[in-house]
Design a protein around this motif. Structure first.
Motif, mmCIF file in Angstrom:
data_model
loop_
_atom_site.group_PDB
_atom_site.id
_atom_site.type_symbol
_atom_site.label_atom_id
_atom_site.label_comp_id
_atom_site.label_asym_id
_atom_site.label_seq_id
_atom_site.Cartn_x
_atom_site.Cartn_y
_atom_site.Cartn_z
ATOM 1 N N LEU A 23 -51.677 35.077 -1.614
ATOM 2 C CA LEU A 23 -53.065 33.826 -1.174
ATOM 3 C C LEU A 23 -54.317 35.239 -1.097
ATOM 4 C CD1 LEU A 23 -54.558 31.414 -0.754
ATOM 5 C CD2 LEU A 23 -53.864 32.102 2.284
ATOM 6 N N SER A 24 -54.422 36.243 -0.981
ATOM 7 C CA SER A 24 -55.705 37.278 -0.751
ATOM 8 C C SER A 24 -55.403 37.337 -2.591
ATOM 9 C CB SER A 24 -55.633 38.114 0.066
ATOM 10 O OG SER A 24 -54.594 39.222 -0.200
ATOM 11 N N ALA A 25 -54.464 37.681 -3.125
ATOM 12 C CA ALA A 25 -55.219 37.865 -4.672
ATOM 13 C C ALA A 25 -55.455 37.001 -5.322
ATOM 14 C CB ALA A 25 -53.652 38.145 -5.521
ATOM 15 N N LEU A 26 -55.047 35.526 -4.442
ATOM 16 C CA LEU A 26 -56.096 34.533 -5.742
ATOM 17 C C LEU A 26 -58.159 34.115 -4.986
ATOM 18 C CD1 LEU A 26 -53.178 31.982 -4.819
ATOM 19 C CD2 LEU A 26 -53.825 33.247 -7.210
ATOM 20 N N LYS A 27 -58.456 35.559 -4.343
ATOM 21 C CA LYS A 27 -59.978 35.049 -3.686
ATOM 22 C C LYS A 27 -60.645 35.035 -5.289
ATOM 23 C CE LYS A 27 -60.324 36.540 0.547
ATOM 24 N NZ LYS A 27 -60.997 37.992 1.510
ATOM 25 N N GLY A 28 -61.747 33.879 -4.743
ATOM 26 C CA GLY A 28 -62.002 33.718 -6.059
ATOM 27 C C GLY A 28 -62.487 32.470 -6.988
ATOM 28 N N LYS A 29 -61.424 32.068 -6.213
ATOM 29 C CA LYS A 29 -60.750 30.358 -6.699
ATOM 30 C C LYS A 29 -59.969 29.416 -5.575
ATOM 31 C CE LYS A 29 -58.448 30.158 -11.762
ATOM 32 N NZ LYS A 29 -59.053 29.290 -12.006
ATOM 33 N N ALA A 30 -60.521 28.623 -5.716
ATOM 34 C CA ALA A 30 -60.261 27.380 -4.515
ATOM 35 C C ALA A 30 -58.817 27.713 -4.556
ATOM 36 C CB ALA A 30 -60.751 26.117 -4.552
ATOM 37 N N VAL A 31 -57.852 27.160 -3.853
ATOM 38 C CA VAL A 31 -56.777 27.154 -3.422
ATOM 39 C C VAL A 31 -56.090 25.905 -2.455
ATOM 40 C CG1 VAL A 31 -54.498 28.008 -2.321
ATOM 41 C CG2 VAL A 31 -56.301 29.439 -3.361
ATOM 42 N N VAL A 32 -55.566 25.052 -3.461
ATOM 43 C CA VAL A 32 -54.715 24.056 -2.257
ATOM 44 C C VAL A 32 -53.368 24.102 -1.858
ATOM 45 C CG1 VAL A 32 -54.592 21.773 -2.396
ATOM 46 C CG2 VAL A 32 -55.828 22.130 -3.742
ATOM 47 N N LEU A 33 -52.667 23.994 -0.582
ATOM 48 C CA LEU A 33 -51.542 23.714 -0.015
ATOM 49 C C LEU A 33 -50.985 23.142 0.485
ATOM 50 C CD1 LEU A 33 -51.454 28.059 1.501
ATOM 51 C CD2 LEU A 33 -51.310 27.069 -0.727
ATOM 52 N N PHE A 34 -50.231 22.455 -0.018
ATOM 53 C CA PHE A 34 -49.758 21.051 0.323
ATOM 54 C C PHE A 34 -48.770 21.780 1.077
ATOM 55 C CE2 PHE A 34 -48.322 20.815 -3.823
ATOM 56 C CZ PHE A 34 -47.383 19.841 -4.076
ATOM 57 N N PHE A 35 -48.548 22.038 2.231
ATOM 58 C CA PHE A 35 -47.370 22.077 2.850
ATOM 59 C C PHE A 35 -46.338 20.482 3.244
ATOM 60 C CE2 PHE A 35 -49.472 24.742 4.482
ATOM 61 C CZ PHE A 35 -48.840 26.252 4.723
ATOM 62 N N TYR A 36 -44.681 20.512 2.980
ATOM 63 C CA TYR A 36 -43.707 19.147 2.366
ATOM 64 C C TYR A 36 -42.708 19.954 3.800
ATOM 65 C CZ TYR A 36 -41.397 21.361 -1.268
ATOM 66 O OH TYR A 36 -40.671 22.143 -2.107
ATOM 67 N N PRO A 37 -42.018 19.079 4.282
ATOM 68 C CA PRO A 37 -41.035 18.975 4.702
ATOM 69 C C PRO A 37 -39.777 19.315 3.963
ATOM 70 C CG PRO A 37 -41.937 16.351 5.456
ATOM 71 C CD PRO A 37 -42.530 17.107 4.563
ATOM 72 N N ARG A 38 -39.590 18.204 3.066
ATOM 73 C CA ARG A 38 -37.991 19.189 2.193
ATOM 74 C C ARG A 38 -38.165 18.366 1.098
ATOM 75 N NH1 ARG A 38 -34.640 17.826 6.381
ATOM 76 N NH2 ARG A 38 -34.510 15.336 5.545
ATOM 77 N N ASP A 39 -37.412 19.400 -0.337
ATOM 78 C CA ASP A 39 -37.330 19.094 -1.536
ATOM 79 C C ASP A 39 -36.406 18.529 -1.673
ATOM 80 O OD1 ASP A 39 -38.603 21.384 -2.512
ATOM 81 O OD2 ASP A 39 -37.220 22.453 -3.318
ATOM 82 N N ASP A 40 -36.523 17.081 -2.596
ATOM 83 C CA ASP A 40 -36.489 15.923 -3.149
ATOM 84 C C ASP A 40 -35.833 14.163 -2.543
ATOM 85 O OD1 ASP A 40 -35.278 14.775 -5.631
ATOM 86 O OD2 ASP A 40 -33.017 15.640 -5.587
ATOM 87 N N THR A 41 -37.110 14.471 -1.283
ATOM 88 C CA THR A 41 -36.563 13.166 -0.571
ATOM 89 C C THR A 41 -37.962 12.170 -0.955
ATOM 90 O OG1 THR A 41 -37.987 14.512 0.964
ATOM 91 C CG2 THR A 41 -36.160 14.712 1.049
ATOM 92 N N PRO A 42 -37.807 11.045 -0.515
ATOM 93 C CA PRO A 42 -38.417 10.407 -1.509
ATOM 94 C C PRO A 42 -40.153 10.565 -0.904
ATOM 95 C CG PRO A 42 -37.387 8.842 0.188
ATOM 96 C CD PRO A 42 -37.358 10.401 0.502
#
Length: 153
Positions: A23-42
């Motif tokens: 994450l710290s290497a991306l400074k200078g750009k906005a970053v969106v982190l979306f946390f989600y429970p589990r792959d391949d659920t609806p």
């Protein structure tokens, strides 16, 4: 749990497509982190497809987008291939990042309590501070709302 205007907790996680994201290497750009429970659920599938569909718009607005769950890289790779996802997925197998962002919570489904990831999104400004937090996200309309927030930075 981090709050708005605080520095976003730094991390380094493996990403689909190879390599690690720090994450710290991306400074200078906005970053969106979306946390989600589990792959391949609806709901998780709809959310990942939504962010993938609008990835170019996020990039044009100056933001990088990443999905994070505790799934393994093998599951992430399978999920990405199955749904042609373009948004990079990060694997937090040991749970340190989901805990540092306060999204590893007790859930109650049909009277049964268990620990899991609360669907949440963090918008991190170019200076590395948290600009917006969406908790208990409902998928319909969420990607558009986050994109508007990115454009408003």
């Amino acid at each position: 749990m981090p709050e708005i205007s605080q520095p976003a907790p730094d991390f380094t996680l493996p990403a689909t497509g190879g390599g690690d994201i720090t994450l710290s290497a991306l400074k200078g750009k906005a970053v969106v982190l979306f946390f989600y429970p589990r792959d391949d659920t609806p709901g998780c599938t709809k959310e990942a497809i939504g962010f993938s569909a609008d990835l170019a718009a996020f990039e044009a607005a100056g933001a990088r987008v990443f999905g994070i769950s505790r799934d393994t890289m093998a599951k992430h790779d399978k999920f990405t291939a199955k749904h042609d996802l373009t948004v990079p997925l990060l694997s937090d197998e040991n749970g340190s990042v989901t805990e540092s962002y306060g999204v590893w919570v007790e859930k109650n489904m049909y009277g049964k309590k268990s620990m899991g990831i609360e669907r949440a999104t963090y918008l991190i400004a170019a200076d590395g501070t948290i600009a917006r937090i969406w908790r208990k996200v409902k998928v319909p309309g969420h990607v558009d709302e986050v994109l508007e927030a990115v454009r408003a930075l």
